[in-house]
Design a protein around this motif. Structure first.
Motif, mmCIF file in Angstrom:
data_model
loop_
_atom_site.group_PDB
_atom_site.id
_atom_site.type_symbol
_atom_site.label_atom_id
_atom_site.label_comp_id
_atom_site.label_asym_id
_atom_site.label_seq_id
_atom_site.Cartn_x
_atom_site.Cartn_y
_atom_site.Cartn_z
ATOM 1 N N ASP A 1 19.309 20.402 -21.594
ATOM 2 C CA ASP A 1 18.191 21.438 -21.083
ATOM 3 C C ASP A 1 18.443 22.736 -20.312
ATOM 4 O O ASP A 1 17.899 23.687 -20.666
ATOM 5 C CB ASP A 1 17.777 20.408 -19.696
ATOM 6 C CG ASP A 1 16.504 21.095 -19.356
ATOM 7 O OD1 ASP A 1 15.618 21.239 -19.856
ATOM 8 O OD2 ASP A 1 16.486 21.178 -17.800
ATOM 9 N N THR A 2 20.127 22.894 -19.950
ATOM 10 C CA THR A 2 20.431 24.233 -19.416
ATOM 11 C C THR A 2 20.658 24.952 -20.798
ATOM 12 O O THR A 2 20.172 26.288 -20.696
ATOM 13 C CB THR A 2 21.596 24.158 -18.520
ATOM 14 O OG1 THR A 2 21.391 23.094 -17.421
ATOM 15 C CG2 THR A 2 21.865 25.477 -18.096
ATOM 16 N N PHE A 3 21.100 24.629 -21.565
ATOM 17 C CA PHE A 3 21.318 25.019 -22.864
ATOM 18 C C PHE A 3 20.185 25.699 -23.584
ATOM 19 O O PHE A 3 19.975 26.967 -23.953
ATOM 20 C CB PHE A 3 22.045 23.960 -23.910
ATOM 21 C CG PHE A 3 22.559 24.697 -25.337
ATOM 22 C CD1 PHE A 3 23.523 25.566 -25.501
ATOM 23 C CD2 PHE A 3 21.407 24.639 -26.094
ATOM 24 C CE1 PHE A 3 23.960 25.944 -26.738
ATOM 25 C CE2 PHE A 3 21.719 25.445 -27.677
ATOM 26 C CZ PHE A 3 23.054 25.666 -27.840
ATOM 27 N N ALA A 4 18.977 24.990 -23.619
ATOM 28 C CA ALA A 4 17.853 25.515 -24.036
ATOM 29 C C ALA A 4 17.200 26.688 -23.109
ATOM 30 O O ALA A 4 16.698 27.677 -23.792
ATOM 31 C CB ALA A 4 16.806 24.352 -23.991
ATOM 32 N N SER A 5 17.460 26.680 -21.842
ATOM 33 C CA SER A 5 17.044 27.810 -21.137
ATOM 34 C C SER A 5 17.868 29.080 -21.353
ATOM 35 O O SER A 5 17.275 30.057 -21.446
ATOM 36 C CB SER A 5 17.111 27.445 -19.437
ATOM 37 O OG SER A 5 18.293 27.426 -19.177
ATOM 38 N N PHE A 6 18.981 28.906 -21.760
ATOM 39 C CA PHE A 6 19.935 29.967 -21.927
ATOM 40 C C PHE A 6 19.317 30.692 -23.282
ATOM 41 O O PHE A 6 19.321 31.712 -23.680
ATOM 42 C CB PHE A 6 21.379 29.628 -22.133
ATOM 43 C CG PHE A 6 21.989 29.786 -20.764
ATOM 44 C CD1 PHE A 6 21.842 30.622 -19.573
ATOM 45 C CD2 PHE A 6 22.729 28.615 -20.229
ATOM 46 C CE1 PHE A 6 22.504 30.752 -18.647
ATOM 47 C CE2 PHE A 6 23.388 28.488 -19.071
ATOM 48 C CZ PHE A 6 23.024 29.736 -18.145
ATOM 49 N N ALA A 7 19.218 29.590 -24.379
ATOM 50 C CA ALA A 7 18.753 30.066 -25.729
ATOM 51 C C ALA A 7 17.534 30.710 -25.618
ATOM 52 O O ALA A 7 17.166 31.637 -26.555
ATOM 53 C CB ALA A 7 18.869 28.902 -26.737
ATOM 54 N N ASN A 8 16.662 30.524 -24.763
ATOM 55 C CA ASN A 8 15.480 31.295 -24.444
ATOM 56 C C ASN A 8 15.333 32.561 -23.606
ATOM 57 O O ASN A 8 14.331 32.835 -22.915
ATOM 58 C CB ASN A 8 14.292 30.181 -24.054
ATOM 59 C CG ASN A 8 13.921 29.380 -25.100
ATOM 60 O OD1 ASN A 8 13.789 29.469 -26.212
ATOM 61 N ND2 ASN A 8 13.634 28.110 -24.775
ATOM 62 N N THR A 9 16.705 32.971 -23.280
ATOM 63 C CA THR A 9 16.845 34.109 -22.423
ATOM 64 C C THR A 9 15.986 35.364 -23.054
ATOM 65 O O THR A 9 16.152 35.388 -24.300
ATOM 66 C CB THR A 9 18.177 34.304 -22.023
ATOM 67 O OG1 THR A 9 18.966 33.291 -21.644
ATOM 68 C CG2 THR A 9 18.494 35.519 -21.294
ATOM 69 N N SER A 10 15.235 36.064 -22.247
ATOM 70 C CA SER A 10 14.730 37.200 -22.592
ATOM 71 C C SER A 10 15.214 38.506 -21.624
ATOM 72 O O SER A 10 15.409 38.160 -20.523
ATOM 73 C CB SER A 10 13.156 37.279 -22.645
ATOM 74 O OG SER A 10 12.626 37.052 -21.294
ATOM 75 N N VAL A 11 15.077 39.764 -22.183
ATOM 76 C CA VAL A 11 15.353 40.674 -21.630
ATOM 77 C C VAL A 11 14.568 41.759 -22.107
ATOM 78 O O VAL A 11 14.426 42.119 -23.275
ATOM 79 C CB VAL A 11 17.068 41.319 -21.672
ATOM 80 C CG1 VAL A 11 16.921 42.632 -21.122
ATOM 81 C CG2 VAL A 11 17.936 40.306 -21.300
ATOM 82 N N ASN A 12 13.893 42.635 -21.077
ATOM 83 C CA ASN A 12 12.744 43.571 -21.308
ATOM 84 C C ASN A 12 11.805 43.146 -22.144
ATOM 85 O O ASN A 12 11.335 43.837 -23.118
ATOM 86 C CB ASN A 12 13.593 44.826 -22.178
ATOM 87 C CG ASN A 12 14.570 45.671 -20.985
ATOM 88 O OD1 ASN A 12 14.218 45.731 -19.908
ATOM 89 N ND2 ASN A 12 15.622 46.124 -21.648
#
Length: 373
Positions: A121-132
């Motif tokens: 679950d945490t891995f998926a949140s990192f995979a969906n990281t967005s910047v700007n």
């Protein structure tokens, strides 16, 4: 004796024009004092104005590249940090797998499954990281969320995984998962590994593409990964960091590390139970440890690749900044003015304006009445 007449009106008009011209020149001189460059470059430089324009354009181009590079650097640094966290989650899963050993205790297995699901679950949140506003792991599809919620109970990927397991059992006339032998489990995991890495463009992978049944017809012919897990593009973002150099400044969620991480998590959550034989579960544990090791190695390789890109961007910035300084020196030689001379000119013009105001005031005080007795 002959006398001549001088119109006071003409004198006032001349003074007014002189004041207006002096004020205009003073504004230009004050601008030169403030900016340190000619108020009207075209008038001052004449035929060499084109050279000034070329140098100015080069400075603007370099500044634009430096701005682009700063965004690329931010994307690279954020991606590296996320990959580092993902690798740490991989270590957490590996520790859980090593911890259970050959245990068949339902409590130990349940704790391991919970830990692995949390890591996924945490891995998926990192995979969906967005910047700007851009997703880091979406490749060139930076406006599309790249990773599905694979850890949630009943997610599309888990349903699809269960469908493949049911088809495997049926095709091999195995009554239930508890009847799977060590070889059966090895064969099923081999097939799922192939399905997770299948490429629709590769004819050799055709046996490992989705079929209907067990899946709905709309996904038939697709690969398992893109159909249920990832929306990312295989093509990464590229940035022009100098006039002649282009580098990749992102990665995507279709890399081997991402695939092996999810595969490890799915088979662990599915088979680390006590309703399958110890031999079959031992195969799962061994394979899962191998897969997560491969995942961590691939994630580290991606970090290293992005680190090299970040270093190239840093070197490019140093080169661009040096070029900018050189060009600005030449530009300053062309356009700069003598600040002392410009300041002196301002003071002279101020004195001229004050004198003109004084003369105008005195002329306005002239009256024939003052001379009548």
């Amino acid at each position: 004796m002959k006398t001549s007449f001088i119109s006071s009106l003409s004198i006032q008009t001349t003074m007014r024009y002189a004041v207006a011209k002096a004020q205009q020149d003073m504004v230009a001189a004050q601008q030169e004092v403030t900016t340190g460059r000619h108020a009207d470059v075209g008038v001052a430089l004449g035929a060499t104005t084109s050279r000034s324009l070329d140098l100015t354009r080069d400075v603007l181009r370099i500044k634009s590249m430096l701005t682009t590079n700063s965004l690329a650097t931010q994307r690279l640094e954020s991606s590296e940090e996320a990959l580092s966290k993902m690798s740490g989650l991989g270590q957490k899963i590996l520790d859980s797998l090593i911890g259970i050993g050959g245990s068949s205790d339902s409590t130990n297995l349940g704790v391991a499954r919970t830990s692995i699901q949390s890591a996924l679950d945490t891995f998926a949140s990192f995979a969906n990281t967005s910047v700007n506003g851009e997703y880091l792991f979406a490749g060139i599809n930076s406006d599309i969320k790249p990773f599905e919620n694979v850890a949630a109970a009943g997610s599309a990927v888990q349903v699809a995984f269960d469908a493949e397991l049911a088809k495997f059992l049926t095709d091999n006339t195995i009554a239930s998962r508890s009847d799977m032998t060590e070889q059966d489990m090895s064969d099923f995991l081999d097939r799922m590994e192939q399905m997770f890495n299948a490429d629709p463009a590769n004819p050799a992978d055709a046996p490992y593409l989705l079929t209907s049944p067990p899946h709905v017809p709309t996904v038939a012919g697709q690969d398992f990964w893109s159909a249920f897990v990832s929306n990312a593009s295989d093509e990464n973002m590229k940035s022009r960091i100098t006039q002649s150099e282009i580098v990749e400044t992102s990665t995507n969620s279709n890399t081997e590390g991402m695939r092996k991480f999810v595969l490890t998590s799915l088979i662990s959550m599915e088979f680390l139970t006590n309703d399958i034989s110890d031999e079959a579960r031992s195969v799962v544990t061994t394979r899962a440890q191998a897969y997560i090791g491969q995942a961590m190695s691939s994630l580290t390789s991606e970090r290293a690749r992005l680190g090299l890109s970040a270093e190239r961007v840093k070197k490019a910035d140093e080169t661009l900044e040096a070029q900018q300084k050189i060009i600005e020196v030449h530009l300053n030689d062309l356009e700069s003015v003598d600040a002392y001379e410009a300041s002196t000119r301002v003071k002279g013009l101020e004195a001229l304006v004050e004198t003109a105001y004084t003369l105008t005031a005195r002329l306005q005080q002239l009256s024939l009445v003052n001379f009548l007795r």
